[in-house]
Design a protein around this motif. Structure first.
Motif, PDB file in Angstrom:
ATOM      1  N   GLU A   1       0.861  -1.192   0.000  1.00  0.00           N
ATOM      2  CA  GLU A   1       0.000   0.000   0.000  1.00  0.00           C
ATOM      3  C   GLU A   1       0.889   1.231   0.000  1.00  0.00           C
ATOM      4  OE1 GLU A   1      -2.136  -0.229   3.644  1.00  0.00           O
ATOM      5  OE2 GLU A   1      -3.389  -1.895   2.988  1.00  0.00           O
ATOM      6  N   LYS A   2       0.352   2.321  -0.480  1.00  0.00           N
ATOM      7  CA  LYS A   2       1.087   3.587  -0.384  1.00  0.00           C
ATOM      8  C   LYS A   2       0.146   4.759  -0.617  1.00  0.00           C
ATOM      9  CE  LYS A   2       2.564   4.882  -4.954  1.00  0.00           C
ATOM     10  NZ  LYS A   2       2.165   6.269  -4.853  1.00  0.00           N
ATOM     11  N   CYS A   3       0.657   5.960  -0.380  1.00  0.00           N
ATOM     12  CA  CYS A   3      -0.098   7.190  -0.607  1.00  0.00           C
ATOM     13  C   CYS A   3      -0.340   7.391  -2.094  1.00  0.00           C
ATOM     14  CB  CYS A   3       0.706   8.357  -0.037  1.00  0.00           C
ATOM     15  SG  CYS A   3       0.431   9.932  -0.835  1.00  0.00           S
ATOM     16  N   ASN A   4      -1.580   7.677  -2.463  1.00  0.00           N
ATOM     17  CA  ASN A   4      -1.910   7.980  -3.861  1.00  0.00           C
ATOM     18  C   ASN A   4      -2.213   9.469  -4.034  1.00  0.00           C
ATOM     19  OD1 ASN A   4      -1.575   5.389  -4.889  1.00  0.00           O
ATOM     20  ND2 ASN A   4      -3.639   4.780  -4.282  1.00  0.00           N
ATOM     21  N   LEU A   5      -1.725  10.255  -3.108  1.00  0.00           N
ATOM     22  CA  LEU A   5      -1.891  11.711  -3.085  1.00  0.00           C
ATOM     23  C   LEU A   5      -3.367  12.125  -3.158  1.00  0.00           C
ATOM     24  CD1 LEU A   5       0.697  14.049  -4.893  1.00  0.00           C
ATOM     25  CD2 LEU A   5      -1.219  14.844  -3.552  1.00  0.00           C
ATOM     26  N   CYS A   6      -4.226  11.318  -2.550  1.00  0.00           N
ATOM     27  CA  CYS A   6      -5.677  11.627  -2.515  1.00  0.00           C
ATOM     28  C   CYS A   6      -6.153  12.118  -3.882  1.00  0.00           C
ATOM     29  CB  CYS A   6      -5.981  12.666  -1.445  1.00  0.00           C
ATOM     30  SG  CYS A   6      -5.718  12.110   0.243  1.00  0.00           S
ATOM     31  N   TYR A   7      -5.816  11.373  -4.929  1.00  0.00           N
ATOM     32  CA  TYR A   7      -6.115  11.873  -6.287  1.00  0.00           C
ATOM     33  C   TYR A   7      -7.614  12.099  -6.493  1.00  0.00           C
ATOM     34  CZ  TYR A   7      -7.328   7.050  -7.515  1.00  0.00           C
ATOM     35  OH  TYR A   7      -7.910   5.813  -7.553  1.00  0.00           O
ATOM     36  N   GLN A   8      -8.438  11.289  -5.778  1.00  0.00           N
ATOM     37  CA  GLN A   8      -9.894  11.458  -5.933  1.00  0.00           C
ATOM     38  C   GLN A   8     -10.340  12.785  -5.315  1.00  0.00           C
ATOM     39  OE1 GLN A   8      -8.382   9.531  -3.870  1.00  0.00           O
ATOM     40  NE2 GLN A   8      -9.381   9.681  -1.901  1.00  0.00           N
ATOM     41  N   ARG A   9      -9.682  13.208  -4.238  1.00  0.00           N
ATOM     42  CA  ARG A   9      -9.997  14.508  -3.623  1.00  0.00           C
ATOM     43  C   ARG A   9      -9.508  15.637  -4.534  1.00  0.00           C
ATOM     44  NH1 ARG A   9     -10.522  14.665   2.468  1.00  0.00           N
ATOM     45  NH2 ARG A   9      -9.726  16.786   2.238  1.00  0.00           N
ATOM     46  N   ILE A  10      -8.325  15.463  -5.097  1.00  0.00           N
ATOM     47  CA  ILE A  10      -7.776  16.492  -5.994  1.00  0.00           C
ATOM     48  C   ILE A  10      -8.681  16.644  -7.225  1.00  0.00           C
ATOM     49  CG2 ILE A  10      -5.827  16.990  -7.568  1.00  0.00           C
ATOM     50  CD1 ILE A  10      -3.973  15.847  -5.420  1.00  0.00           C
ATOM     51  N   ASP A  11      -9.169  15.503  -7.741  1.00  0.00           N
ATOM     52  CA  ASP A  11     -10.061  15.558  -8.909  1.00  0.00           C
ATOM     53  C   ASP A  11     -11.362  16.293  -8.590  1.00  0.00           C
ATOM     54  OD1 ASP A  11      -8.176  14.222 -10.341  1.00  0.00           O
ATOM     55  OD2 ASP A  11      -9.138  12.258 -10.249  1.00  0.00           O
TER      56      ASP A  11
END
Lengths: 188, 301
Positions: free
Chosen positions: A116-126
């Motif tokens: 697992e790792k950080c995905n930079l909250c891409y869904q929040r950024i989107d």
């Protein structure tokens, strides 16, 4: 890739509260062992200040990610905005990415037997929001920024800090504002 | 420091013995009809068994072995994908060898009446021998490429002890050393004395090369902090000295004495030498994983 998103961490503002770690855990309900984000304390000899200094680090969404290169199942992809996304559904738990990353950020979840790792909250950024860790940082020490020459030319912006692997290995997308050297007055 | 990676130790060492046997059979077969049919069959069966065991052992390294087939997905940049592909191709090539070994008829016994051998029989034998040599050659090349790919997995910029030619060199030397010795064990009653001598010379060459390259490799390690940590770990570990004794010094003594005194036919010595070398290589591979120190964040937690 049109741009490269990353983090800017200001050690002068960071108080080491670990709120960013907790926000990340809360957002994704991560098991106890893997720490997608972690706060580190700088060695005192690196910055001779009579105070504790910290930096916070998650996946650095490197420009040349070793995890992506070595992964045999293409679990890693790099988006147009530079975010390195890990798909746990593809992961077979070979742990090669954990061996390849100099920052130890992809971590094995021993219960799920997957990385697992950080995905930079891409869904929040989107959705136009800030990543959970950035939104939770009370002193505003952690920012989401675009990594580019303009940022790198700003005074005080550093590509690395003492105690970190050389950025030449993977070109990490993180920048730092290091602690300022204070004046120490000795009273005899 | 790394962990005891038993699945990887077994996969790499058993896989390298399996491919080493095929390479040695190919080498012995370079002059047509010099490879005993019985030895060819034994070699193919043993190498196949070891290859299957190696592939099964590799699955235990994965968190989710049931989806191991996905590992073929990233041939563009992942050496692990390439390794899996090449090992699967090697296994397919081995199946062809197995099929050839089932069809292989015994060579004519020494002293057979030449007048009783027909032209058709000679032609058929020539055809069989050609197919066998081609099959061994293809399997050897695929296997050696697979082993090189295995080694390239560990050439990681993060791990200075691995980020050099060392892994490729040591994996190939293990293949040569253990391949020659296990072939010698299998063919101890079937090989000609000259063939036994050749295999012993090959083992001696691989052991000397392994020792010399290791000295150079160890001296290179101290160039970086992480490499120096690996070197300190190695030199202070009793396992390393056991590896040196079993894998280098004892085999060197035995090999030199066997070659010097022409004791190439002594089965007990061959078995002892092989046992020492296998144990030495297994310990060496365990240390390869245990001593790996990666560049990492050294700030306080």
């Amino acid at each position: 890739m049109s741009k490269q998103l990353g983090f800017l961490h200001n050690s002068e503002k960071c108080v080491g509260c670990r709120g960013c770690e907790m926000a990340c855990k809360n957002e994704y309900q991560i098991d106890a062992a893997p720490q997608w984000r972690k706060v580190f304390q700088l060695h005192e000899e690196d910055f001779s200040l009579p105070t504790r200094m910290f930096f916070s680090m998650a996946c650095n969404h490197c420009a040349h990610p070793e995890c992506l290169r070595v992964c045999p199942v293409e679990a890693y992809t790099k988006r147009d905005d530079g975010i390195v996304v890990h798909d746990p559904n593809r992961c077979i738990g070979c742990r090669l990415c954990t061996m390849a990353c100099p920052y130890d950020r992809p971590q094995i979840n021993s219960a799920k037997k997957k990385v697992e790792k950080c995905n930079l909250c891409y869904q929040r950024i989107d959705n136009g929001e800030q990543p959970a860790c950035v939104a939770a940082c009370i002193p505003g020490a952690l920012e989401l920024v675009e990594i580019n020459d303009i940022l790198d030319q700003k005074t005080g912006v550093l590509k690395t800090l003492p105690g970190l692997p050389s950025p030449k290995l993977t070109t990490p997308s993180i920048r730092f504002i290091g602690p300022k050297q204070g004046k120490q007055i000795r009273r005899d | 420091m790394g962990d005891w990676e038993w699945p990887l130790i077994l996969f790499t060492v058993l896989g390298q013995i399996a491919i080493g046997i095929i390479v040695m059979l190919w080498w012995l077969d370079r002059d047509r009809d010099h490879l005993d049919t019985q030895l060819f069959k034994q070699g193919v069966y043993v190498s196949g068994g070891l290859l299957i065991l190696a592939l099964l052992a590799s699955l235990f390294h994965l968190g989710h072995p049931e989806v191991a087939y996905r590992a073929l997905a990233h041939l563009g940049s992942s050496w692990l994908s390439r390794e899996i592909l090449l090992f699967l191709l090697t296994f397919l090539a081995w199946i062809n060898l197995f099929w050839l070994s089932r069809r292989q008829t015994s060579s004519h016994p020494i002293g057979a009446d030449a007048a009783t051998i027909t032209t058709a029989e000679i032609a058929a034998e020539g055809q069989q021998s050609g197919n066998r040599s081609l099959g061994l050659g293809i399997t050897s090349v695929l296997g050696l490429l697979g082993i090189a790919s295995s080694a390239m997995i560990y050439v990681l910029p993060r791990v200075p002890a691995w980020n050099n030619v060392g892994p490729v060199l040591f994996f190939l030397l293990t293949t040569g050393l253990l391949g020659a010795l296990v072939t010698l064990v299998l063919g101890r009653k079937l090989l000609h004395p000259t063939q036994k001598k050749l295999l012993l010379q090959c083992s001696l060459g691989c052991t000397i090369a392994s020792l010399l390259f290791y000295v150079i490799y160890a001296s290179m390690l101290s160039a970086s902090m992480e490499g120096a940590t690996s070197l300190n770990f190695l030199l202070s570990s009793p396992l390393f000295w056991a590896r040196a004794l079993l894998g280098w010094f004892a085999p060197l003594l035995l090999l030199v004495s066997m070659l010097k005194n022409s004791q190439v036919a002594k089965t007990n010595l061959i078995l002892t030498l092989t046992l020492f070398s296998v144990l030495g290589e297994v310990l060496g591979r365990a240390l390869f994983y245990l001593s790996a120190t990666g560049i990492q964040i050294t700030a306080l937690f």
